[in-house]
Design an enzyme around this catalytic site. Structure first.
Site, mmCIF file in Angstrom:
data_model
loop_
_atom_site.group_PDB
_atom_site.id
_atom_site.type_symbol
_atom_site.label_atom_id
_atom_site.label_comp_id
_atom_site.label_asym_id
_atom_site.label_seq_id
_atom_site.Cartn_x
_atom_site.Cartn_y
_atom_site.Cartn_z
ATOM 1 N N TYR A 153 0.264 -1.930 0.037
ATOM 2 C CA TYR A 153 -0.486 0.047 0.029
ATOM 3 C C TYR A 153 0.594 1.557 -0.138
ATOM 4 O O TYR A 153 1.126 2.402 -1.000
ATOM 5 C CB TYR A 153 -0.714 0.149 1.391
ATOM 6 N N LYS A 157 1.099 3.569 -2.527
ATOM 7 C CA LYS A 157 0.511 5.111 -2.789
ATOM 8 C C LYS A 157 2.169 6.767 -2.852
ATOM 9 O O LYS A 157 1.552 7.446 -3.117
ATOM 10 C CB LYS A 157 0.317 5.436 -0.964
HETATM 11 P P1 NAP Z 1 -13.560 2.629 0.533
HETATM 12 O O1 NAP Z 1 -14.299 2.808 1.816
HETATM 13 O O2 NAP Z 1 -12.808 1.122 1.283
HETATM 14 O O3 NAP Z 1 -13.852 2.527 -0.451
HETATM 15 C C1 NAP Z 1 -13.173 1.869 -1.462
HETATM 16 C C2 NAP Z 1 -13.707 2.493 -2.804
HETATM 17 O O4 NAP Z 1 -13.339 1.972 -3.852
HETATM 18 C C3 NAP Z 1 -15.104 1.637 -3.166
HETATM 19 O O5 NAP Z 1 -15.842 2.801 -3.707
HETATM 20 C C4 NAP Z 1 -15.302 0.516 -4.323
HETATM 21 O O6 NAP Z 1 -15.995 -0.073 -5.562
HETATM 22 C C5 NAP Z 1 -14.417 1.086 -5.142
HETATM 23 N N1 NAP Z 1 -12.816 0.354 -5.709
HETATM 24 C C6 NAP Z 1 -12.070 -0.158 -5.026
HETATM 25 N N2 NAP Z 1 -11.682 -1.169 -6.416
HETATM 26 C C7 NAP Z 1 -11.882 -0.487 -7.210
HETATM 27 C C8 NAP Z 1 -11.596 -0.828 -8.490
HETATM 28 N N3 NAP Z 1 -10.694 -1.706 -9.187
HETATM 29 N N4 NAP Z 1 -12.009 -0.105 -9.083
HETATM 30 C C9 NAP Z 1 -13.346 0.795 -9.334
HETATM 31 N N5 NAP Z 1 -12.974 0.868 -8.217
HETATM 32 C C10 NAP Z 1 -13.075 0.508 -6.893
HETATM 33 O O7 NAP Z 1 -12.067 2.946 1.069
HETATM 34 P P2 NAP Z 1 -12.003 4.335 1.284
HETATM 35 O O8 NAP Z 1 -11.670 4.673 3.143
HETATM 36 O O9 NAP Z 1 -13.227 5.194 1.620
HETATM 37 O O10 NAP Z 1 -10.919 5.352 0.926
HETATM 38 C C11 NAP Z 1 -10.677 5.547 -0.676
HETATM 39 C C12 NAP Z 1 -9.076 6.330 -1.314
HETATM 40 O O11 NAP Z 1 -8.936 7.194 0.074
HETATM 41 C C13 NAP Z 1 -8.214 5.393 -1.650
HETATM 42 O O12 NAP Z 1 -7.342 4.455 -2.345
HETATM 43 C C14 NAP Z 1 -7.626 4.791 0.025
HETATM 44 O O13 NAP Z 1 -5.915 4.205 -0.350
HETATM 45 C C15 NAP Z 1 -7.317 6.331 0.560
HETATM 46 N N6 NAP Z 1 -7.263 7.203 1.716
HETATM 47 C C16 NAP Z 1 -7.766 6.184 2.727
HETATM 48 C C17 NAP Z 1 -7.598 6.290 4.104
HETATM 49 C C18 NAP Z 1 -8.448 5.968 5.217
HETATM 50 O O14 NAP Z 1 -8.194 6.414 6.164
HETATM 51 N N7 NAP Z 1 -9.794 5.279 4.816
HETATM 52 C C19 NAP Z 1 -6.649 7.286 4.754
HETATM 53 C C20 NAP Z 1 -5.368 7.590 3.435
HETATM 54 C C21 NAP Z 1 -5.748 7.323 2.220
HETATM 55 P P3 NAP Z 1 -16.849 -0.496 -4.551
HETATM 56 O O15 NAP Z 1 -17.803 -0.432 -3.301
HETATM 57 O O16 NAP Z 1 -17.798 -1.234 -5.691
HETATM 58 O O17 NAP Z 1 -16.140 -2.052 -3.949
#
Ligand code: NAP
Length: 245
Positions: A153, A157
């Site tokens: 990861y 990133k």
């Molecule tokens: P999440 O709740 O797990 O949601 C992930 C989203 O990505 C969902 O809409 C999922 O679609 C979609 N997705 C996954 N694989 C995909 C693919 N191959 N093609 C198209 N869509 C796909 O994640 P989140 O926490 O909102 O994170 C969103 C972004 O922020 C990510 O890049 C993550 O790495 C980054 N981020 C998150 C955090 C945190 O603390 N949450 C911190 C830093 C960075 P489905 O619903 O259809 O599976």
């Protein structure tokens, strides 16, 4: 009047978590929104039903090069332009290096990093024709600092940051901006998986003493997508409660 009036915004991974909050914020700021999801069709349909006819969901795998080309064609056919591309889709497959399989490495790199190449590559032609565009790539503080158990990861990133800075330099002269956001720990299904002990340890290490909300990240996307940031490009904006300080 909204900050994104008349803009067409494409968001990957808009069915849940941070992406869903970005979809809602962009609609509230006047944008027309296209968002993707991989498998959550019911949730995507519920978002469209709730927000009305300025938003459309597309089932599309962001890690699939050909599917992204088709997606961009469809979004341009539906809206004629793409003003803001938000590469938000991402996954985790956490484990220590000794246990990490090739598949765990490849999946995370493909969904998190290759997807950013796929979408940017195909949207670029439209933005070059427009001579304008804002690309926002979702990195993470983990891409800046690293994190034990997240080598795949963190690599994805960190790669996004190098990509972002390079694209900003490559197409800045054509009116296209490219920035990254580095969220800290944000309360979504991704971080729900963490144990209570781990959540407490992280919270203790965050100067603002709480996980961020998805809306905190969505607000940063509105800023970088809007004309409030027309001289901001090639930057990494941390949204992390002062964790990355
Ligand atoms: P999440 O709740 O797990 O949601 C992930 C989203 O990505 C969902 O809409 C999922 O679609 C979609 N997705 C996954 N694989 C995909 C693919 N191959 N093609 C198209 N869509 C796909 O994640 P989140 O926490 O909102 O994170 C969103 C972004 O922020 C990510 O890049 C993550 O790495 C980054 N981020 C998150 C955090 C945190 O603390 N949450 C911190 C830093 C960075 P489905 O619903 O259809 O599976």
């Amino acid at each position: 009047m909204g900050l994104l009036d008349d803009k067409v915004v494409l968001i990957t991974g808009g069915s849940r978590g941070i992406g869903e909050a970005i979809v809602k914020k962009c609609i509230a700021e006047g944008a027309t929104v296209a968002f993707t999801y991989r498998s959550s069709a019911d949730r995507a349909n519920a978002i469209v039903k709730e927000l009305g006819d300025k938003v459309k969901g597309y089932q599309s795998d962001a890690s699939d090069f050909a599917a992204c080309e088709e997606l961009i064609k469809q979004v341009v056919a539906d809206n004629e332009r793409i003003d803001v591309l938000i590469n938000n889709a991402g996954i985790t497959k956490d484990t220590l290096m000794l246990r990490m399989s090739e598949a765990q490495w490849d999946d995370v790199i493909h969904v998190n990093l290759k997807s950013v190449f796929n979408l940017t590559k195909h949207a670029m032609r439209t933005m070059l024709k427009q001579r304008s565009g804002s690309i926002i790539n979702m990195s993470s503080v983990v891409g800046v600092f690293g994190n034990a158990g997240q080598a795949n990861y963190a690599a994805s990133k960190a790669g996004i940051i190098g990509f972002t800075k390079s694209i900003a330099k490559e197409v800045g002269s054509r009116g296209i901006r490219c920035n990254a956001i580095a969220p800290g720990f944000i309360a979504t299904e991704m971080t729900d998986e963490l144990s209570d002990d781990v959540k407490k340890a992280y919270t203790d290490a965050i100067p603002l003493k709480r996980f961020g909300e998805a809306e905190d990240v969505a607000n940063a996307c509105v800023y970088l997508g809007s004309d409030m940031s027309t001289y901001v490009s090639g930057q990494v904006l941390s949204v992390c409660g002062a964790m990355n300080t």
